[in-house]
Write an enzyme that holds these catalytic residues in place. Sequence first.
Site, mmCIF file in Angstrom:
data_model
loop_
_atom_site.group_PDB
_atom_site.id
_atom_site.type_symbol
_atom_site.label_atom_id
_atom_site.label_comp_id
_atom_site.label_asym_id
_atom_site.label_seq_id
_atom_site.Cartn_x
_atom_site.Cartn_y
_atom_site.Cartn_z
ATOM 1 N N CYS A 1 1.919 -3.775 9.245
ATOM 2 C CA CYS A 1 1.889 -2.641 10.481
ATOM 3 C C CYS A 1 1.376 -3.533 11.524
ATOM 4 O O CYS A 1 1.864 -3.462 12.652
ATOM 5 C CB CYS A 1 0.651 -1.472 10.134
ATOM 6 S SG CYS A 1 -0.777 -1.959 9.906
ATOM 7 N N GLU B 1 -3.866 5.671 10.201
ATOM 8 C CA GLU B 1 -3.365 4.208 10.639
ATOM 9 C C GLU B 1 -2.024 4.274 10.361
ATOM 10 O O GLU B 1 -1.407 4.051 9.247
ATOM 11 C CB GLU B 1 -4.387 3.212 9.606
ATOM 12 C CG GLU B 1 -5.156 2.273 10.469
ATOM 13 C CD GLU B 1 -4.617 0.884 10.273
ATOM 14 O OE1 GLU B 1 -3.582 0.570 10.765
ATOM 15 O OE2 GLU B 1 -5.288 0.138 9.449
HETATM 16 N N1 LIG Z 1 0.856 1.389 8.600
HETATM 17 C C1 LIG Z 1 1.512 0.822 7.350
HETATM 18 O O1 LIG Z 1 0.607 -0.008 6.791
HETATM 19 C C2 LIG Z 1 2.517 1.338 6.636
HETATM 20 C C3 LIG Z 1 3.553 1.584 7.381
HETATM 21 N N2 LIG Z 1 4.755 2.214 6.834
HETATM 22 C C4 LIG Z 1 5.924 2.805 7.703
HETATM 23 O O2 LIG Z 1 6.574 3.653 6.966
HETATM 24 C C5 LIG Z 1 7.985 3.409 6.786
HETATM 25 C C6 LIG Z 1 8.514 4.049 5.553
HETATM 26 O O3 LIG Z 1 7.771 3.509 4.408
HETATM 27 P P1 LIG Z 1 7.560 4.412 3.331
HETATM 28 O O4 LIG Z 1 7.003 3.862 2.141
HETATM 29 O O5 LIG Z 1 8.805 4.874 3.065
HETATM 30 O O6 LIG Z 1 6.363 5.424 4.045
HETATM 31 P P2 LIG Z 1 5.971 6.628 3.789
HETATM 32 O O7 LIG Z 1 5.065 7.117 4.861
HETATM 33 O O8 LIG Z 1 6.988 7.604 3.653
HETATM 34 O O9 LIG Z 1 4.970 6.298 2.763
HETATM 35 C C7 LIG Z 1 3.778 5.726 2.880
HETATM 36 C C8 LIG Z 1 2.676 6.167 1.931
HETATM 37 O O10 LIG Z 1 2.576 7.573 2.217
HETATM 38 C C9 LIG Z 1 2.994 8.453 0.894
HETATM 39 N N3 LIG Z 1 3.304 9.762 1.261
HETATM 40 C C10 LIG Z 1 4.715 9.856 1.666
HETATM 41 N N4 LIG Z 1 5.033 11.259 1.860
HETATM 42 C C11 LIG Z 1 3.887 11.731 1.801
HETATM 43 C C12 LIG Z 1 3.248 12.999 1.859
HETATM 44 N N5 LIG Z 1 3.867 14.106 2.363
HETATM 45 N N6 LIG Z 1 1.761 13.295 1.608
HETATM 46 C C13 LIG Z 1 1.063 12.298 1.306
HETATM 47 N N7 LIG Z 1 1.345 11.190 1.051
HETATM 48 C C14 LIG Z 1 2.797 10.630 1.450
HETATM 49 C C15 LIG Z 1 3.767 7.684 -0.037
HETATM 50 O O11 LIG Z 1 3.532 7.917 -1.427
HETATM 51 C C16 LIG Z 1 3.234 6.118 0.373
HETATM 52 O O12 LIG Z 1 2.247 5.832 -0.349
HETATM 53 C C17 LIG Z 1 7.901 1.784 6.724
HETATM 54 O O13 LIG Z 1 9.187 1.408 7.349
HETATM 55 C C18 LIG Z 1 6.926 1.634 7.835
HETATM 56 O O14 LIG Z 1 7.518 1.792 9.048
HETATM 57 C C19 LIG Z 1 4.887 2.224 5.429
HETATM 58 C C20 LIG Z 1 3.641 2.095 4.534
HETATM 59 C C21 LIG Z 1 2.485 1.335 5.528
HETATM 60 O O1 LIG Z 2 -2.463 -0.666 7.932
HETATM 61 C C1 LIG Z 2 -2.154 -1.224 6.995
HETATM 62 C C2 LIG Z 2 -2.506 -2.743 7.276
HETATM 63 C C3 LIG Z 2 -3.742 -2.966 7.888
HETATM 64 C C4 LIG Z 2 -4.058 -4.383 8.144
HETATM 65 C C5 LIG Z 2 -3.215 -5.412 7.511
HETATM 66 S S1 LIG Z 2 -3.612 -7.102 7.904
HETATM 67 O O2 LIG Z 2 -5.027 -6.945 8.404
HETATM 68 O O3 LIG Z 2 -2.639 -7.440 8.829
HETATM 69 O O4 LIG Z 2 -3.415 -7.660 6.465
HETATM 70 C C6 LIG Z 2 -2.156 -4.988 6.930
HETATM 71 C C7 LIG Z 2 -1.797 -3.765 6.732
#
Ligand SMILES: NC(=O)C1=CN([C@@H]2O[C@H](COP(=O)(O)OP(=O)(O)OC[C@H]3O[C@@H](n4cnc5c(N)ncnc54)[C@H](O)[C@@H]3O)[C@@H](O)[C@H]2O)C=CC1
Ligand SMILES: O=Cc1ccc(S(=O)(=O)O)cc1
Length: 483
Positions: free
Chosen positions: A287, A253
């Site tokens: 996201c 995701e």
């Molecule tokens: N889909 C979502 O809900 C999320 C998207 N993001 C995206 O990522 C961008 C950067 O945020 P960051 O926190 O710097 O994201 P990131 O992807 O570097 O980190 C997100 C999570 O992945 C983990 N992670 C990082 N490198 C890893 C690896 N090699 N193996 C396993 N886990 C790893 C981190 O510890 C953190 O918990 C944000 O600007 C956003 O665009 C970040 C967090 C959540």
């Molecule tokens: O994957 C991240 C994520 C998924 C759902 C939501 S919410 O349903 O909009 O709260 C937030 C973050």
Amino acid sequence: MKSIYPSELALFVGGEWRGAKGRSVTAVINPANGQQIGQLPVATEADIADALRSVAGAFPAWSQTSAWDRDVILKRAAALIDERRDTLATILTLENGKPLADSQGELDRVIEAILYCAEEGKRAYGRVFPPRSRLLSQMTFKRPVGPVAAFVPWNFPAFLAARKIAAALAAGCTVVLKPPEETPAICIELVRAFVDAGVPAGALNVLFGVPAQISERLIASPVIRKISFTGSVAVGRLLATMASQHLKPVTMELGGHAPVVVFDDVDVERVARACVGFKFRNAGQVCMSPSRFYVHAGIAAKFTECFAAMAKSLRVGDGMASDTQMGPLNNERRLRAAQSFVEDARQRGARIETGGERIGREGYFFAPTVLTQVAESSRILSEEPFCPVAPIMLFESFDEVIARANSVNLGLSSYAFTNRLERAAEFAERIEAAWVGINNFTPQLADVPIEGGKDSGLGSEGGPEGLDAYLHTRFVSQLNTAV
Ligand SMILES: NC(=O)C1=CN([C@@H]2O[C@H](COP(=O)(O)OP(=O)(O)OC[C@H]3O[C@@H](n4cnc5c(N)ncnc54)[C@H](O)[C@@H]3O)[C@@H](O)[C@H]2O)C=CC1
Ligand SMILES: O=Cc1ccc(S(=O)(=O)O)cc1
């Protein structure tokens, strides 16, 4: 006054909490003031090896526990989380930054996800086939895929961890969870609730530390049979590539960059209010966040005026204060990213209608920001913003706006506001996104699958599909006569 934030943070391996003694540590920061609130132990190679041994050792018994018994344990965990909700919400706000009411809202969704998965685990039905001969029974069973490695980010750490843990456990899988180092305590407390509810030793393990080291070791291990990750596209791509080398299934995701198309037939003020509410939720670190606003040229001036005034009036502050509507960004990386998106757009000619700057010098606060006259080449129009910056662009025709909305390589969520039925239907048909909100914003729901398109993901979370991701189909052909 004694703080609610736990005085000791620990790994959880084989039913044992392992604290900082003998391990290096990393600081946990309260994003509202930049102060250290905890010290998190970093898993050693031995911790990772022990977690692999324990998740493998617990799998036979947990996978053979009946789905009805697993349901009872999961529902008890949900009840414990509900009982402890005030403490949990405070912990979540202290380490994530979101307002306390939003932390309570996230816990509602944690409970809903666990209850849904507990029930759905009992519906992991197989099929019976018309046999090829009278004395044969031919059928398929759903079996848990095996021990799972689950990686969770810091933006909704409770909801995202609970959904992965509950779906995997309900399906009969055992789990090694790698929660975010930024928000560890809420995940520790969730795991404590599952353990207190009766999840056996080894069935649920928690490792913190160096993310790349942990993911490489877990994904390469023959013990782990499934990988589930939520986070950035870049890290998701890395983990999916590693998993493919070991032929392991993944659920990814990843990011989104949701367009919001506002047509000229709506109540402009009402729509602007809805957009501001959802855009600045969790300081834009979602996201599903609406992140590109395309407004019909005929109403753009009024929409921008309303939107910017409402954004400016949001009360930004420490999430612990009862009147706060938007908290700080979670970490310094996001603060720098917000500054850099605004600076890049400004240099390419954008106008800052409101905000545009850090607030104060303590903590990671950034003002709700509205940009207009944004050049198409600006980074904020192609990269996921994940911050409280809203670019507003004008459009003239339906075909033009659909092409612009579909121009990014992310396909998670999308939104449109119109009172014309045919426009709504045409939008839902032609937009390249997994989640379409027409005249409303809806966060993810426990019983509804979401499967990001384009670079936004692989596989589904939520709904029956979310559980199916942890199941494997086994075919049995049985001759019902002596041989
Ligand atoms: N889909 C979502 O809900 C999320 C998207 N993001 C995206 O990522 C961008 C950067 O945020 P960051 O926190 O710097 O994201 P990131 O992807 O570097 O980190 C997100 C999570 O992945 C983990 N992670 C990082 N490198 C890893 C690896 N090699 N193996 C396993 N886990 C790893 C981190 O510890 C953190 O918990 C944000 O600007 C956003 O665009 C970040 C967090 C959540
Ligand atoms: O994957 C991240 C994520 C998924 C759902 C939501 S919410 O349903 O909009 O709260 C937030 C973050």
